[in-house]
Design an enzyme around this catalytic site. Structure first.
Site, PDB file in Angstrom:
ATOM      1  N   SER A  65       0.787  -1.247   0.000  1.00  0.00           N
ATOM      2  CA  SER A  65       0.000   0.000   0.000  1.00  0.00           C
ATOM      3  C   SER A  65       0.810   1.283   0.000  1.00  0.00           C
ATOM      4  CB  SER A  65      -0.950   0.021   1.199  1.00  0.00           C
ATOM      5  OG  SER A  65      -2.152  -0.573   0.831  1.00  0.00           O
ATOM      6  N   LYS A  68       0.286   3.487  -2.886  1.00  0.00           N
ATOM      7  CA  LYS A  68      -0.904   4.340  -3.033  1.00  0.00           C
ATOM      8  C   LYS A  68      -0.535   5.825  -3.067  1.00  0.00           C
ATOM      9  CE  LYS A  68      -4.374   1.143  -1.036  1.00  0.00           C
ATOM     10  NZ  LYS A  68      -3.803  -0.164  -0.870  1.00  0.00           N
ATOM     11  N   TYR A 193      -3.056  -1.617 -10.595  1.00  0.00           N
ATOM     12  CA  TYR A 193      -2.966  -1.607  -9.122  1.00  0.00           C
ATOM     13  C   TYR A 193      -2.091  -2.769  -8.616  1.00  0.00           C
ATOM     14  CZ  TYR A 193      -4.688  -2.106  -4.305  1.00  0.00           C
ATOM     15  OH  TYR A 193      -4.785  -2.243  -2.934  1.00  0.00           O
ATOM     16  N   TYR A 245      -3.945   3.247   7.772  1.00  0.00           N
ATOM     17  CA  TYR A 245      -5.218   2.512   7.855  1.00  0.00           C
ATOM     18  C   TYR A 245      -6.091   3.116   8.959  1.00  0.00           C
ATOM     19  CZ  TYR A 245      -2.320  -0.784   5.211  1.00  0.00           C
ATOM     20  OH  TYR A 245      -1.493  -1.354   4.303  1.00  0.00           O
ATOM     21  N   VAL A 263       0.952  -3.659   3.855  1.00  0.00           N
ATOM     22  CA  VAL A 263       0.833  -4.916   4.609  1.00  0.00           C
ATOM     23  C   VAL A 263       2.057  -5.833   4.482  1.00  0.00           C
ATOM     24  CG1 VAL A 263      -1.695  -4.920   4.609  1.00  0.00           C
ATOM     25  CG2 VAL A 263      -0.455  -6.090   2.766  1.00  0.00           C
TER      26      VAL A 263
HETATM   27  N1  GLU Z   1      -2.113  -6.470  -1.694  1.00  0.00           N
HETATM   28  C1  GLU Z   1      -2.898  -5.664  -0.814  1.00  0.00           C
HETATM   29  C2  GLU Z   1      -4.285  -5.454  -1.367  1.00  0.00           C
HETATM   30  O1  GLU Z   1      -4.523  -4.735  -2.264  1.00  0.00           O
HETATM   31  C3  GLU Z   1      -2.240  -4.365  -0.524  1.00  0.00           C
HETATM   32  C4  GLU Z   1      -2.939  -3.727   0.588  1.00  0.00           C
HETATM   33  C5  GLU Z   1      -2.078  -3.059   1.586  1.00  0.00           C
HETATM   34  O2  GLU Z   1      -0.858  -3.060   1.613  1.00  0.00           O
HETATM   35  O3  GLU Z   1      -2.748  -2.457   2.432  1.00  0.00           O
HETATM   36  O4  GLU Z   1      -5.182  -6.039  -0.863  1.00  0.00           O
END
Ligand code: GLU
Length: 314
Positions: A65, A68, A193, A245, A263
């Site tokens: 993430s 992002k 993504y 988060y 994550v």
């Molecule tokens: N692979 C994860 C997803 O898109 C990444 C999410 C994350 O790092 O929060 O579900």
């Protein structure tokens, strides 16, 4: 105030390592297993260009993430703030990052913010390009410039795992297609993504992203601004309110500077005008944040007086 040295960073790592025991390694990621639980690495890059590292800073993990924030930078660059925030909100969310119910609870036509999965998928769809390949290459070139690292690799294995475990993200994307939020096909948005999540970085690369944000869009090597500072203000504000988060409020209070986690156990921190921080620590909490990495971020904030809202002594 504690002096910033590599010896201090080694000590801070040792102090923070025990927090890994309260976390779990994300076994959905290829080659992630219990043996990684105690890994902890950090790099700090100051605005003057000094780079200090400690612990397992050579270890490469997928961005997950943390990608992002790069996606958001490109979408802002391509379309500007008004258009981006027509597609996605700028409000923090108390639910888990891959929540489905939130898609109907705020505004049925947009996800809460660009830091949750739905918001990041919708934001990725905005990145300009003729094909997924072309859009990913724009993302990757931008990231290589920011990190000053031409050797960055996207892991095919991680990408395949993202695709194989995509039911949840696919359902978010289909919902957003039904409401007209996605500006591309579901497959195009997701394919980009997944690739964005799969780029492998070490703590120095993560710190370089933080330093780029801290320096208003310039790398330490070049005085050229890759993106206008007003877009970075937006990105840092969104990181502060939503980057960790549904623990973002906690980190705003306890660290007091913009951070984004993934994550895989990655964390990028940006202390405007001062430094960027990159952390890797694969044991994560149920909310998705590195437990030892989070403890380290809070310790650094206290010892180095990084809290933007004021420090003990003032
Ligand atoms: N692979 C994860 C997803 O898109 C990444 C999410 C994350 O790092 O929060 O579900």
């Amino acid at each position: 105030m504690q002096k910033l040295t590599e010896e201090y960073l080694e000590d801070a790592i040792e102090d923070s390592k025990p927090y890994a025991s309260s976390g779990k390694v994300n076994m959905d990621l290829p080659n992630f297993d219990e043996t990684m639980k105690d890994l902890l690495g950090v790099t700090i890059i100051t605005n003057e260009g000094e780079s200090l590292s400690a612990g397992d800073h050579h270890h490469y993990i997928p961005m997950q993430s943390t990608s992002k924030i790069i996606g958001l930078m490109l979408a802002l660059q391509d379309f500007g703030k008004d258009r981006v925030f027509q597609t996605v909100g700028m409000e923090p969310m108390g639910d888990f990052f891959n929540s489905i119910s939130q898609l109907e609870s705020y505004d049925t036509s947009k996800p809460f913010n660009p830091m949750i999965n739905a918001g990041a998928i919708a934001t990725a769809a905005l990145i300009k390009g003729k094909s997924v390949e072309n859009r990913f290459n724009r993302y990757f070139d931008f990231l290589k410039k920011i990190t000053n690292n031409n050797e960055l690799q996207m892991s095919e294995e991680v990408y395949q795992a993202e695709r194989a475990n995509s039911a949840r993200n696919r359902s978010l994307a289909y919902f957003m297609q039904s409401t007209g939020t996605l500006v591309t096909s579901v497959d195009d948005a997701l394919e980009l993504y997944f690739r964005m999540n799969s780029v492998m970085m070490c703590s120095e690369d993560f710190a370089r992203v933080g330093a780029f944000l801290a320096r208003g869009g310039m790398t330490s090597e070049s005085e050229e601004r890759l993106i206008p500072p007003h877009h970075l203000r937006t990105v840092k504000a969104i990181m502060m309110t939503s980057g960790m988060y549904n623990s973002s409020g906690h980190y705003a209070v306890e660290a007091g500077f913009p951070c984004k986690s993934g994550v895989s156990g990655s964390i990028i921190g940006a202390i405007p005008g001062r430094m960027g921080v990159g952390v890797i620590g694969p044991a994560i909490s149920p909310k998705g944040n590195s437990t030892a990495g989070g403890a380290l971020i809070k310790k650094l904030s206290q010892d180095l007086e990084l809290n933007m809202f004021g420090v003990e002594n003032t």
